[in-house]
Every structure is written in C-alpha cells, then in structure tokens.
Scaffold this motif. Structure first.
Motif, PDB file in Angstrom:
ATOM      1  N   LEU A  72      10.122  -4.908   0.711  1.00  0.00           N
ATOM      2  CA  LEU A  72      10.058  -4.663  -0.732  1.00  0.00           C
ATOM      3  C   LEU A  72      11.383  -4.989  -1.408  1.00  0.00           C
ATOM      4  O   LEU A  72      12.462  -4.759  -0.851  1.00  0.00           O
ATOM      5  CB  LEU A  72       9.713  -3.199  -1.005  1.00  0.00           C
ATOM      6  CG  LEU A  72       8.385  -2.686  -0.439  1.00  0.00           C
ATOM      7  CD1 LEU A  72       8.268  -1.184  -0.642  1.00  0.00           C
ATOM      8  CD2 LEU A  72       7.203  -3.409  -1.073  1.00  0.00           C
ATOM      9  N   ARG A  90       3.929   0.857   1.880  1.00  0.00           N
ATOM     10  CA  ARG A  90       5.291   0.482   2.270  1.00  0.00           C
ATOM     11  C   ARG A  90       6.323   1.387   1.589  1.00  0.00           C
ATOM     12  O   ARG A  90       7.323   1.775   2.199  1.00  0.00           O
ATOM     13  CB  ARG A  90       5.545  -0.980   1.925  1.00  0.00           C
ATOM     14  CG  ARG A  90       4.669  -1.994   2.663  1.00  0.00           C
ATOM     15  CD  ARG A  90       5.011  -2.068   4.140  1.00  0.00           C
ATOM     16  NE  ARG A  90       4.296  -3.129   4.825  1.00  0.00           N
ATOM     17  CZ  ARG A  90       4.794  -4.340   5.071  1.00  0.00           C
ATOM     18  NH1 ARG A  90       6.016  -4.654   4.682  1.00  0.00           N
ATOM     19  NH2 ARG A  90       4.063  -5.245   5.701  1.00  0.00           N
ATOM     20  N   ASN A  95      -2.853  -1.837  -5.435  1.00  0.00           N
ATOM     21  CA  ASN A  95      -1.741  -2.224  -4.561  1.00  0.00           C
ATOM     22  C   ASN A  95      -1.541  -1.221  -3.416  1.00  0.00           C
ATOM     23  O   ASN A  95      -0.448  -0.671  -3.246  1.00  0.00           O
ATOM     24  CB  ASN A  95      -0.456  -2.332  -5.387  1.00  0.00           C
ATOM     25  CG  ASN A  95      -0.572  -3.301  -6.528  1.00  0.00           C
ATOM     26  OD1 ASN A  95      -0.547  -4.512  -6.348  1.00  0.00           O
ATOM     27  ND2 ASN A  95      -0.705  -2.768  -7.743  1.00  0.00           N
ATOM     28  N   ALA A 115      -0.493  -0.847   6.854  1.00  0.00           N
ATOM     29  CA  ALA A 115       0.211  -1.633   5.839  1.00  0.00           C
ATOM     30  C   ALA A 115       1.027  -2.748   6.463  1.00  0.00           C
ATOM     31  O   ALA A 115       1.231  -3.791   5.844  1.00  0.00           O
ATOM     32  CB  ALA A 115       1.116  -0.724   5.009  1.00  0.00           C
ATOM     33  N   ASP A 116       1.492  -2.549   7.717  1.00  0.00           N
ATOM     34  CA  ASP A 116       2.337  -3.568   8.321  1.00  0.00           C
ATOM     35  C   ASP A 116       1.550  -4.799   8.738  1.00  0.00           C
ATOM     36  O   ASP A 116       2.122  -5.821   9.118  1.00  0.00           O
ATOM     37  CB  ASP A 116       3.109  -2.987   9.512  1.00  0.00           C
ATOM     38  CG  ASP A 116       2.189  -2.383  10.573  1.00  0.00           C
ATOM     39  OD1 ASP A 116       0.968  -2.365  10.357  1.00  0.00           O
ATOM     40  OD2 ASP A 116       2.718  -1.936  11.608  1.00  0.00           O
ATOM     41  N   VAL A 160      -1.233  -1.561  -0.141  1.00  0.00           N
ATOM     42  CA  VAL A 160      -0.242  -1.923   0.878  1.00  0.00           C
ATOM     43  C   VAL A 160       1.165  -1.702   0.334  1.00  0.00           C
ATOM     44  O   VAL A 160       2.041  -1.174   1.017  1.00  0.00           O
ATOM     45  CB  VAL A 160      -0.434  -3.378   1.348  1.00  0.00           C
ATOM     46  CG1 VAL A 160       0.646  -3.756   2.362  1.00  0.00           C
ATOM     47  CG2 VAL A 160      -1.819  -3.565   1.950  1.00  0.00           C
ATOM     48  N   THR A 161       1.380  -2.087  -0.918  1.00  0.00           N
ATOM     49  CA  THR A 161       2.673  -1.858  -1.562  1.00  0.00           C
ATOM     50  C   THR A 161       3.014  -0.375  -1.577  1.00  0.00           C
ATOM     51  O   THR A 161       4.140   0.024  -1.229  1.00  0.00           O
ATOM     52  CB  THR A 161       2.646  -2.393  -3.004  1.00  0.00           C
ATOM     53  OG1 THR A 161       2.296  -3.779  -2.992  1.00  0.00           O
ATOM     54  CG2 THR A 161       3.992  -2.211  -3.685  1.00  0.00           C
ATOM     55  N   GLN A 194      10.919  -2.582   4.633  1.00  0.00           N
ATOM     56  CA  GLN A 194       9.468  -2.561   4.417  1.00  0.00           C
ATOM     57  C   GLN A 194       8.982  -3.809   3.681  1.00  0.00           C
ATOM     58  O   GLN A 194       7.819  -3.895   3.301  1.00  0.00           O
ATOM     59  CB  GLN A 194       9.074  -1.306   3.629  1.00  0.00           C
ATOM     60  CG  GLN A 194       9.234  -0.005   4.391  1.00  0.00           C
ATOM     61  CD  GLN A 194       8.244   0.147   5.531  1.00  0.00           C
ATOM     62  OE1 GLN A 194       7.122  -0.368   5.473  1.00  0.00           O
ATOM     63  NE2 GLN A 194       8.654   0.827   6.588  1.00  0.00           N
ATOM     64  N   ILE A 254       1.688  -7.910   1.273  1.00  0.00           N
ATOM     65  CA  ILE A 254       2.134  -7.001   0.213  1.00  0.00           C
ATOM     66  C   ILE A 254       1.719  -7.586  -1.131  1.00  0.00           C
ATOM     67  O   ILE A 254       2.114  -8.690  -1.493  1.00  0.00           O
ATOM     68  CB  ILE A 254       3.657  -6.810   0.275  1.00  0.00           C
ATOM     69  CG1 ILE A 254       4.065  -6.296   1.659  1.00  0.00           C
ATOM     70  CG2 ILE A 254       4.127  -5.843  -0.801  1.00  0.00           C
ATOM     71  CD1 ILE A 254       5.556  -6.237   1.871  1.00  0.00           C
ATOM     72  N   GLU A 255       0.942  -6.822  -1.882  1.00  0.00           N
ATOM     73  CA  GLU A 255       0.411  -7.334  -3.145  1.00  0.00           C
ATOM     74  C   GLU A 255       1.485  -7.459  -4.229  1.00  0.00           C
ATOM     75  O   GLU A 255       1.420  -8.312  -5.097  1.00  0.00           O
ATOM     76  CB  GLU A 255      -0.705  -6.410  -3.675  1.00  0.00           C
ATOM     77  CG  GLU A 255      -1.744  -5.978  -2.666  1.00  0.00           C
ATOM     78  CD  GLU A 255      -1.382  -4.650  -2.010  1.00  0.00           C
ATOM     79  OE1 GLU A 255      -2.266  -4.077  -1.363  1.00  0.00           O
ATOM     80  OE2 GLU A 255      -0.217  -4.198  -2.139  1.00  0.00           O
ATOM     81  N   PRO A 301       5.415  -7.146  -4.019  1.00  0.00           N
ATOM     82  CA  PRO A 301       6.674  -6.868  -3.304  1.00  0.00           C
ATOM     83  C   PRO A 301       7.873  -6.611  -4.204  1.00  0.00           C
ATOM     84  O   PRO A 301       8.818  -5.938  -3.795  1.00  0.00           O
ATOM     85  CB  PRO A 301       6.885  -8.134  -2.467  1.00  0.00           C
ATOM     86  CG  PRO A 301       6.109  -9.198  -3.188  1.00  0.00           C
ATOM     87  CD  PRO A 301       4.927  -8.506  -3.782  1.00  0.00           C
TER      88      PRO A 301
END
Length: 339
Positions: free
Chosen positions: A61, A246, A240, A23-24, A242-243, A59, A28-29, A31
């Motif tokens: 967010l 995180r 989402n 994910a890093d 990746v979101t 992260q 981020i789809e 955030p």
C-alpha cells in the motif's frame, strides 16, 4: 449519500462475503490511499507505528497520511466529502453517522479506553472541584463535533449541567491545548496525552476525570469505551475488500508490536514531534498508555452498546433513531488478519 435499507443490506452482505478471502492472494483494488486523522493523540499511536515501520508498504500500500491538526470531526468530514478513503478516528463517529443516515463502519479497534481526561487549571482548584462546578466556565476541546466534545457533553449532562451552560471552545490538541490553558484562555480542557501529562508535570492543571486507564474509564463511562478505530464508508469497504484487509493487517501488526516493545523503543522509532519534543515524557506516556491498546483489534458488542448509550445522553438524533450496531463495525477483517 444516504443509503436505503436494501442498499445497506447489500453492502453488509458484500463485506461478509468478501472479507475472509486471503488478501495476499488477491490484487489490491486501491493501493494508493489517503488516510486522514484530526490530529495526533496517543490513542492514534498504531498509525505512526505502522507508517514509520513500513507496515503499509509491506502490505503493498501507498498510504498518504493527512493530518488536519484540528479534531476528528475534520477527518470525518473529509471522508464524507470524498477527499479521504479511510480515517483513524473514534468509534462513536460511526454511531453519529448512522443516526444521520450515513453508512460509516469501523474495521479494526485500536483502543479499548478513550485515553481522554478532563483537566482543570490548578489556580481554579478551590472553586472547581467537581464536574458540576464547571457551569459558566470555558472548556477547551479538540474541536466542535469531536469525541472530546461528545464525551465532555456526556460528563456535563451526567453532572446535571446543560452543555449550553458552559462555553465549549475548540483549542486543538498537543502544544496548542497546553498553550490555551497556560494562557488562561480556558478554565478546563478535555483532551488527550501527551498534552494532559505535560499540563500535570508543569503543574498547570490537575485531572478531574481520567479516562486514560481502565479504572478511570469504568468510573466515567461505566466500563470499557471503544475509542479509536480505522473506519471508512460501507461502500468503500464493500468495493475494496483486499485493500481494507491489507490495511487491517498493517494495523494488527502495529498493535502486536506496541504490546511487545518497550516504551522507550517505541518513542525512539517515531518522529520527535509526536512526543512534543520530549522523548522521555513520550516514553512515559506510552508506558502508562499501553493497556489502552488491545493485542487484537476485535470489537465487543457490549462495549459498542455503551458508546451508543453515552451518545444518546445528549444527542437527540442518536436517541430517536433505531441504530443497528452491526452496521457500525465488522470483525471479519481482524479475524482474517495475517501477521
């Protein structure tokens, strides 16, 4: 929002395929997120920890926490209605939603015991000695359709009492639950800490069924009972990944911090209102509750089966429908979590 078997299969494949990605290293789809809870209870401790310590921001967010000050059912409704992206609530809501054709899934487990207790007014100790003695009584829960409501109904049925033979009243949690019992508007309450400990210390109530410990949970529910978790819709998770990763990273770090940090330090790191204005009591509650919080938030299918069995005792839809537990959770994000 009902999803056919093909759509559900596609969502499951998307979650499996995308979750392990780093994910890093991904954009981020989504955030900016709205995360909802019904009300604050000790079971939700990883949330204020993650928020207060800036773990969401670390992260990448921007998380807005929406606290309904009522029950987990309100937070669940907000997710289904589209006004929340994710929820910190009880795992059993995902089973309930699957039974109703709604695809809701947990992505990290935050408690391995429900942290719930059934307490009876001290002045009624002579007449209410067992759960079966609650017939005809008024019992407070956080709200209709909440996990306190679910688990109370289970305990009543197991004791031979029909839920319709008692009055189940939504009283909220925290100070509101304490006031309801102190004012004698209810005879007993199914609730969480810190409210339960406040009632005990003020000698307003005594605990009759205690799910705050591993021993008490095993006695009441037959073993560990998966409680609070982070959940969302299958569609949001698949869209989402990746979101979600995180978010899971932040909660995983919060669990580790809770396990490694002295209770007084945890209490001091959070706003005073979480402890009902009593830092000493809050620190004691955290100390007693620490065994609830796993060092790693993975799900055990045997515990999930136990939760489904509990719901089946009183929920006809859950009992009648074939529910694949694999559709109620995933461990992929926890396994890929970075700290």
């Amino acid at each position: 929002m009902e999803t056919g078997w093909l759509g559900r299969a596609c969502i499951a494949l998307a979650i499996i395929a995308l979750a392990p990605m780093r994910a890093d290293a991904q954009p981020i789809e989504h955030p900016k997120l709205t995360l909802s809870i019904g009300t604050f209870i000790i079971s939700y401790l990883p949330l204020p920890v993650a928020d207060s310590k800036g773990l969401f921001k670390n992260q990448g967010l921007d998380v807005t926490v929406q606290n309904f000050g009522a029950s987990g059912a309100k937070a669940l409704q907000s997710l289904i209605g589209g006004s929340s992206d994710v929820v910190v609530g009880f795992y059993d809501h995902t089973v309930q939603m699957q039974a109703e054709g709604q695809d809701v899934r947990c992505v990290i487990l935050l408690n391995r015991n429900p942290g719930i207790a059934l307490a009876v007014r001290d002045d009624l100790a002579g007449s209410i000695r067992e759960t079966k003695d609650l017939k005809g009584r008024k019992i407070g829960v956080t709200g209709p359709g909440s996990s306190t409501d679910f688990l109370l109904r289970y305990l009543l049925v197991r004791a031979g009492v029909k839920p319709e033979d008692v009055s189940i009243i939504g009283v909220g949690s925290g100070a509101a639950a304490v006031a309801a019992l102190e004012n004698k508007s209810i005879d007993a309450v199914m609730n969480y800490d810190p409210a339960i400990t406040v009632l005990e210390r003020r000698k307003l109530a005594h605990v009759m069924v205690d799910g705050r410990t591993s021993e008490g949970s095993a006695k009441a529910f037959g073993g560990s009972y998966p409680a609070s978790c982070l959940y969302s819709t299958g569609a949001f998770i698949a869209k989402n990944p990746v979101t979600i990763q995180r978010l899971v990273n932040a909660f995983a770090e919060a669990l580790i911090w809770i396990n490694e940090t002295p209770p007084a330090e945890i209490a001091a790191a959070l706003p005073a209102e979480y402890g009902l204005g009593d830092p000493g009591l809050f620190a004691d509650v955290i100390g007693h509750s620490k065994p609830m919080f796993p060092a790693k938030g993975s799900f055990d299918i045997k515990d999930l089966e136990r939760a489904k069995a509990v719901l089946s005792e009183f929920n006809e839809k859950v009992r009648a429908k074939t529910i694949r537990l694999e559709d109620t959770y995933t461990n992929r994000f926890v396994e890929a979590a970075t700290h």
